[in-house]
Enzyme design. Structure first.
Site, PDB file in Angstrom:
ATOM      1  N   ILE A   2      10.690 -27.686  -0.501  1.00 26.60           N
ATOM      2  CA  ILE A   2       9.864 -27.879   0.608  1.00 26.60           C
ATOM      3  C   ILE A   2       9.080 -26.388   0.706  1.00 26.60           C
ATOM      4  CG2 ILE A   2      10.958 -29.652   2.005  1.00 26.60           C
ATOM      5  CD1 ILE A   2      12.471 -27.586   3.296  1.00 26.60           C
ATOM      6  N   ASP A   3       7.969 -26.308   1.495  1.00 25.41           N
ATOM      7  CA  ASP A   3       7.115 -24.871   1.520  1.00 25.41           C
ATOM      8  C   ASP A   3       7.986 -23.925   2.217  1.00 25.41           C
ATOM      9  OD1 ASP A   3       5.148 -26.571   0.535  1.00 25.41           O
ATOM     10  OD2 ASP A   3       4.152 -27.194   2.335  1.00 25.41           O
ATOM     11  N   MET A   4       7.659 -22.930   2.160  1.00 28.52           N
ATOM     12  CA  MET A   4       8.018 -21.686   2.724  1.00 28.52           C
ATOM     13  C   MET A   4       8.329 -21.942   4.209  1.00 28.52           C
ATOM     14  SD  MET A   4       7.019 -17.531   2.245  1.00 28.52           S
ATOM     15  CE  MET A   4       5.525 -17.794   3.117  1.00 28.52           C
TER      16      MET A   4
END
Length: 313
Positions: A144-146
């Site tokens: 999942i994105d930062m």
């Protein structure tokens, strides 16, 4: 662009909408885990071949170019084990489910080798993580994105990795997200069915791309409406890069705080990235064979935003 990864080699075929771009920039967009300076070093060392020939960083790609990018295994490279206060939702000998905080990168990359979730997992699991995705991404089967928070599953062995990867490919993993988007959605819910691929002009972005995209389906439902925003739940059928962010922007409801796909100026000072939370993840356990589902509560910043929006109505 079509791509296939084999070990530390990555292969790309340049599409019609991707030509006339410097190869170092092209590869920066394709290989998100590698920095542009590192890719330029690979080009200089002859580790990038276009149609079986080495090229300079200034080379402009053409439609149909076949690119091989070889990332050598660094001599003596070790992912540092770092003690971290990981929030563990579940753990056994096969898998570990982490509640990832905002701002944490999932795995190391050249030039960014510390402070990631993998560094913390290496310490916690004493190196007992699956090796299918290589030395830089041990145990990582999805990301999942930062700036996205919430549930992430990590695999401790290759058997578990293959099982979870197969479930992801077959779209049988339950993934439900919470988000706040711009504007009022008047429908109670809906389905966005639009293939996602590289943006033809803005190379760091993805977009709904009917010609070169991969199938992507997002279901959403409205949970609460505010004056200028809507609180929603999204359920993923597929797991494309930036899928929820791209799909919601495509129907003119970009995520609050998303400066890539939404307004450049955020209406809430100090907000770090998109307001997106992976709240639920369910899967068939690779050994037990039973369905398991885990939840992550809304992080404090998200709940505070909801409280502020309710007071503004």
């Amino acid at each position: 662009m079509e791509a296939e990864g084999i070990g530390l080699d990555q292969y790309f075929v340049v599409g019609e909408e991707e030509q006339d771009i410097r190869i170092d920039r092209y590869l920066t967009d394709c290989c998100k885990e590698l920095s542009r300076s590192y890719l330029q070093k690979l080009l200089k060392n002859g580790d990038v071949l276009v149609n079986e020939k080495a090229v300079k960083a200034s080379y402009k790609v053409a439609e149909g170019d076949r690119i091989l990018c070889h990332v050598p295994e660094a001599v003596g490279l070790e992912i540092l084990e770092e003690p971290m206060d990981l929030v563990i939702l579940y753990e056994d000998q096969d898998v570990i489910l982490i509640d990832k905080p905002k701002g944490m990168v999932v795995h190391p990359a050249p030039g960014h080798l510390t402070g990631t979730l993998v560094n913390g997992l290496m310490h916690h699991c004493k190196g007992q993580l699956s090796g299918i995705n290589g030395v830089m991404r041990p145990g990582i089967v999805h990301r999942i994105d930062m700036d996205t928070t919430g549930v992430l599953i990590v695999c401790k062995n290759d058997k578990a990795h293959r099982s979870i990867a197969a479930q992801l490919k077959e779209h049988t993993v339950t993934r439900r997200y919470r988000a706040i988007v711009h504007g009022q959605i008047h429908e109670e819910g809906g389905t966005i069915d639009g293939p996602i691929g590289r943006h033809p002009v803005e190379r760091k972005k993805m977009c709904v791309n009917e010609k070169n995209g991969k199938a992507a389906v997002t279901h959403f439902k409205v949970l609460e409406r505010f004056r200028d925003f809507t609180y929603i739940e999204c359920r993923l059928e597929t797991g494309r890069t930036h899928q929820i962010r791209v799909h919601m922007a495509s129907i003119h409801h970009p995520l609050l705080g998303d400066q890539v796909y939404g307004p450049a100026k955020c209406p809430f000072k100090g907000l770090q990235g998109q307001v997106l939370h992976a709240g639920v993840l369910g899967f068939i356990h690779p050994t037990v064979g039973q369905y398991m589902e885990y939840q992550s509560p809304l992080p404090a910043y998200f709940q505070d935003l909801l409280d502020r929006l309710r007071k503004m109505c």
